[in-house]
Enzyme design. Structure first.
Site, PDB file in Angstrom:
ATOM      1  N   GLY A  75      38.203  40.148  46.580  1.00  0.00           N
ATOM      2  CA  GLY A  75      38.691  40.699  46.069  1.00  0.00           C
ATOM      3  C   GLY A  75      39.870  40.194  45.369  1.00  0.00           C
ATOM      4  N   LEU A  76      39.979  38.880  45.173  1.00  0.00           N
ATOM      5  CA  LEU A  76      41.817  38.200  44.286  1.00  0.00           C
ATOM      6  C   LEU A  76      41.338  37.620  43.417  1.00  0.00           C
ATOM      7  CD1 LEU A  76      43.224  38.122  48.325  1.00  0.00           C
ATOM      8  CD2 LEU A  76      43.512  39.686  46.589  1.00  0.00           C
TER       9      LEU A  76
ATOM     10  N   TYR B 206      26.872  44.381  40.889  1.00  0.00           N
ATOM     11  CA  TYR B 206      27.861  44.993  40.042  1.00  0.00           C
ATOM     12  C   TYR B 206      27.279  45.129  38.272  1.00  0.00           C
ATOM     13  CZ  TYR B 206      31.904  43.259  36.987  1.00  0.00           C
ATOM     14  OH  TYR B 206      33.173  43.200  36.218  1.00  0.00           O
TER      15      TYR B 206
ATOM     16  N   GLY C 124      35.931  35.769  48.157  1.00  0.00           N
ATOM     17  CA  GLY C 124      34.971  36.539  48.195  1.00  0.00           C
ATOM     18  C   GLY C 124      35.915  37.865  49.312  1.00  0.00           C
TER      19      GLY C 124
ATOM     20  N   SER D 144      39.346  35.232  43.169  1.00  0.00           N
ATOM     21  CA  SER D 144      39.507  33.438  43.336  1.00  0.00           C
ATOM     22  C   SER D 144      38.700  32.608  42.284  1.00  0.00           C
ATOM     23  CB  SER D 144      38.785  32.755  44.899  1.00  0.00           C
ATOM     24  OG  SER D 144      37.771  32.713  45.187  1.00  0.00           O
TER      25      SER D 144
ATOM     26  N   ASP E 128      40.066  39.542  35.874  1.00  0.00           N
ATOM     27  CA  ASP E 128      40.818  39.310  36.265  1.00  0.00           C
ATOM     28  C   ASP E 128      41.195  37.467  35.424  1.00  0.00           C
ATOM     29  OD1 ASP E 128      39.796  40.295  38.099  1.00  0.00           O
ATOM     30  OD2 ASP E 128      37.856  39.301  38.633  1.00  0.00           O
TER      31      ASP E 128
ATOM     32  N   ASP F 121      37.330  47.548  33.127  1.00  0.00           N
ATOM     33  CA  ASP F 121      37.434  46.469  32.569  1.00  0.00           C
ATOM     34  C   ASP F 121      36.362  46.016  30.827  1.00  0.00           C
ATOM     35  OD1 ASP F 121      36.513  45.192  34.193  1.00  0.00           O
ATOM     36  OD2 ASP F 121      37.298  42.995  33.791  1.00  0.00           O
TER      37      ASP F 121
END
Ligand code: GLA
Length: 393
Positions: free
Chosen positions: A126-127, A224, A124, A129, A174, A39
């Site tokens: 990877g979804l 990251y 934490g 939040s 995200d 992205d």
């Protein structure tokens, strides 16, 4: 589970503020089928919102005072929205203050607000939040104060909040997936233009199984931001030699190979991953549209290989999860999902085989690392929304 979340969040609101919430909102987490770390690299991604949510119960307050209550953490933060807003050492507050800061920068006039929020999105893992919190809060403020922001603006504000108040230079995937999700659809998002199209997320005889390594990450301290710097440096070298390459999308593998020495081992690997991942997303969408799940699964395995060996954002535990299922014939695709450095693997598995597979892998994983695994059954759901039903209690 959604109903329960709405009910407990609303009840908690009532017990804190002594009246019913004025409105309740749901902001979902996301999965990503393929297109990782693309992205912020002008690529394409294929995420979807899921039926795990942050629920916000809210009302406008009579004053300029804001009260934010994180039910699950049993923490409260109070402030006056007119005061100068700065990042604090409380991370969950920063996601919200970052959004408020963005709105103040745009000269929106607000009022005080009372909020209780609670979540079923594991942190934490990877979804996303974080994106659900940022965008959910932005969506709430937009609705309550009639700010007239579009969904796209809400997503972009969420991303900016994360850059400025959290310090993670995340891409837009995200936030976009959380806000734009549609039931049973994956979103093919062009991260350069934000043009997007929905594709049916019907995996027929297969289902998506998320396995959480329970290795937690925060992208503030993971690699990251470093990855972003590396690919920017790599792209600058490519552009110097090939001025027609405006973004990674214009770059072909042969050009990279020509520049292999100049790029050096690390930058070459990073760029090589990006160029191939862009290709893979397009091939994956083609396969998905034709119900060619074997091809899709193969691409997922390839993505993992690239993320692990070239982009170097996986970890020993998640590599184990993916390697393990390579020997299980019911699993046709698997890879780490999200920013990496822990979190979940996403697996494309034969329907009905999930339970036995999870048992087997849990045991092996525990023997290897002494860590219990979690699994999440998720459905692909709609994006951020206001709960329509009348709030009881
Ligand atoms: C995190 C970031 C996203 C994206 C993914 C990797 O989730 O927030 O913007 O870069 O990692 O695909």
């Amino acid at each position: 589970m959604k109903k329960k979340l709405i009910a407990t969040t609303s009840e908690h609101f009532k017990s804190v503020f002594q009246h019913k919430p004025e409105a309740v909102f749901l902001s979902p987490g996301r999965i990503n089928i393929i297109g990782e770390h693309l992205d912020y690299n002008d690529g394409f991604v294929l995420p979807a919102a899921i039926n795990k949510y942050i629920c916000f119960a809210v009302s406008v307050s009579e004053t300029d005072e804001c009260t934010l209550v994180a039910k699950d953490l049993n923490e409260t933060y109070q402030f006056n929205w007119r005061d100068e807003i700065q990042p604090l050492d409380k991370m969950w507050v920063n996601y919200m203050l970052g959004v408020l800061h963005q709105l103040k920068e745009r000269n929106f006039s607000l009022k005080g607000i009372n909020i209780v929020f609670s979540s079923t999105i594991p942190m934490g893992a990877g979804l996303s939040s974080s994106a659900a919190l940022e965008c959910g809060f932005g969506y709430v403020l937009n609705k309550l104060f009639h700010l007239g922001l579009s969904r796209e603006e809400i997503a972009l504000i969420g991303q900016q909040a994360e850059h400025t108040f959290v310090g993670v230079k995340c891409g837009i995937m995200d936030q976009f997936a959380s806000v734009f999700g549609k039931k049973n659809k994956v979103i093919k998002l062009d991260c350069t233009t934000l043009e997007h199209e929905y594709h049916a997320a019907d995996f027929k005889n297969y289902s998506l199984l998320l396995i959480d390594s329970n290795v937690k990450h925060t992208h503030l301290t993971s690699g990251y931001n470093t990855r972003r710097e590396e690919v920017e440096a790599g792209l600058a070298i490519i552009q110097r030699r090939f001025p027609s390459v405006k973004t990674f999308r214009d770059c072909i593998e042969e050009q990279l190979i020509e520049l292999q020495e100049e790029l050096g081992e690390t930058l070459f690997k990073r760029c090589h991953f990006v160029v191939n991942e862009i290709r893979r997303v397009n091939e994956a969408v083609y396969a998905l549209d034709r119900n060619n799940f074997e091809a899709l699964g193969k691409l997922m395995f390839e993505t993992h290989e690239g993320l692990s060996k070239e982009y170097a954002v996986s970890c020993e535990e998640v590599d184990f999860l993916v390697d393990f299922v390579k020997n299980e014939k019911q699993v046709i695709g698997s890879r780490m999902m999200g920013g990496g450095f822990g979190g979940c693997s996403i697996n494309l598995v034969e329907k009905g085989s999930e339970e036995a597979l999870f048992e087997k892998i849990s045991q092996a994983y525990f023997e290897q690392f002494g860590i219990q695994l979690n699994r999440y059954k998720v459905k692909i759901a709609k994006g951020t929304s206001k709960v329509k039903k009348k709030i009881k209690n």
